[in-house]
Design a protein around this motif. Structure first.
Motif, mmCIF file in Angstrom:
data_model
loop_
_atom_site.group_PDB
_atom_site.id
_atom_site.type_symbol
_atom_site.label_atom_id
_atom_site.label_comp_id
_atom_site.label_asym_id
_atom_site.label_seq_id
_atom_site.Cartn_x
_atom_site.Cartn_y
_atom_site.Cartn_z
ATOM 1 N N THR A 5 45.907 7.988 -73.500
ATOM 2 C CA THR A 5 45.215 8.787 -72.640
ATOM 3 C C THR A 5 46.094 10.356 -72.485
ATOM 4 O O THR A 5 47.074 10.430 -72.683
ATOM 5 N N ASP A 53 48.261 2.086 -71.175
ATOM 6 C CA ASP A 53 47.169 1.827 -72.270
ATOM 7 C C ASP A 53 47.000 0.447 -73.026
ATOM 8 O O ASP A 53 45.840 0.234 -73.291
ATOM 9 N N ASP A 56 46.333 -4.889 -69.587
ATOM 10 C CA ASP A 56 45.353 -5.278 -68.684
ATOM 11 C C ASP A 56 45.950 -5.231 -67.201
ATOM 12 O O ASP A 56 46.998 -5.089 -67.085
ATOM 13 N N ILE A 57 45.043 -5.656 -66.355
ATOM 14 C CA ILE A 57 45.488 -5.454 -65.070
ATOM 15 C C ILE A 57 46.510 -6.548 -64.498
ATOM 16 O O ILE A 57 47.572 -6.303 -63.979
ATOM 17 N N THR A 90 47.561 0.941 -59.774
ATOM 18 C CA THR A 90 45.963 1.538 -59.309
ATOM 19 C C THR A 90 45.348 1.702 -60.703
ATOM 20 O O THR A 90 46.040 0.950 -61.775
ATOM 21 N N THR A 91 44.047 1.840 -60.708
ATOM 22 C CA THR A 91 43.175 2.121 -61.864
ATOM 23 C C THR A 91 42.533 3.257 -62.083
ATOM 24 O O THR A 91 42.155 3.846 -60.939
ATOM 25 N N ASP A 93 39.779 5.189 -64.657
ATOM 26 C CA ASP A 93 39.035 5.011 -66.028
ATOM 27 C C ASP A 93 39.048 3.628 -66.581
ATOM 28 O O ASP A 93 39.313 3.438 -67.594
ATOM 29 N N GLY A 94 39.165 2.460 -65.693
ATOM 30 C CA GLY A 94 39.485 1.161 -66.474
ATOM 31 C C GLY A 94 40.902 0.827 -66.557
ATOM 32 O O GLY A 94 40.927 -0.136 -66.994
ATOM 33 N N ARG A 95 41.969 1.959 -66.706
ATOM 34 C CA ARG A 95 43.138 1.529 -67.010
ATOM 35 C C ARG A 95 43.857 1.545 -66.059
ATOM 36 O O ARG A 95 44.021 2.152 -65.042
ATOM 37 N N PRO A 96 44.812 0.397 -65.980
ATOM 38 C CA PRO A 96 46.022 0.234 -64.970
ATOM 39 C C PRO A 96 47.073 1.627 -64.907
ATOM 40 O O PRO A 96 47.390 2.073 -66.016
#
Length: 149
Positions: A5, A53, A56-57, A90-91, A93-96
């Motif tokens: 990111t 990056d 996953d969650i 938190t997330t 743009d779909g990233r944790p």
């Protein structure tokens, strides 16, 4: 392989809203091999914002829970700062994402020889934690402690 990111991809107003930060300023941090980290400075204090990056969650939640547990057990690592709703991640743009209290310092690679005894002491302290310690949930046995710093 992780897609890292960049500063201009971060929705700073969303970060501010989720963590209750006033007038945050963001600056990328040097170093790191698996995630994207940024120094956040605000009147509320200084923090490290890490975009996970390569997680996953589920693995991000495990990492945040483990990091918070070892911090509370006295291992010298940073403290995870919960979002306003109490969530450790938190997330965006779909990233944790994890927000941590800022620790002033620098990345030293390779680690200078005079610092090796202290690094060894901290690793010994980490490895001495009982797996049943509050908050670890067996993470010591499963190796979820990677990436504490």
């Amino acid at each position: 392989m992780a897609t890292y990111t960049k500063l201009d991809q971060i929705d700073l107003p969303a970060v501010s809203e989720r963590y209750g930060l006033r007038d945050p300023q963001l600056e990328p941090l040097k170093g790191g091999a698996a995630n994207s980290s940024f120094h956040v400075s605000s009147p509320s204090g200084d923090f490290t914002l890490t975009i996970l990056d390569n997680h996953d969650i589920g693995s991000a939640q495990s990492l945040a829970t483990y990091t918070q547990a070892v911090y509370r057990l006295g291992v010298p690592t940073t403290e995870v700062v919960p979002a306003l709703d109490g969530a450790l991640i938190t997330t965006f743009d779909g990233r944790p994402v994890i927000l941590k209290k800022w620790i002033q310092g620098e990345v030293r690679q390779p680690l200078p020889i005079p610092l090796l005894p202290e690094a060894g002491r901290i690793l010994a302290q980490l490895h001495a934690l009982a797996p049943e310690s509050e908050g670890l949930g067996g993470a010591v046995r499963t190796g979820l402690g990677n990436g504490l710093a």
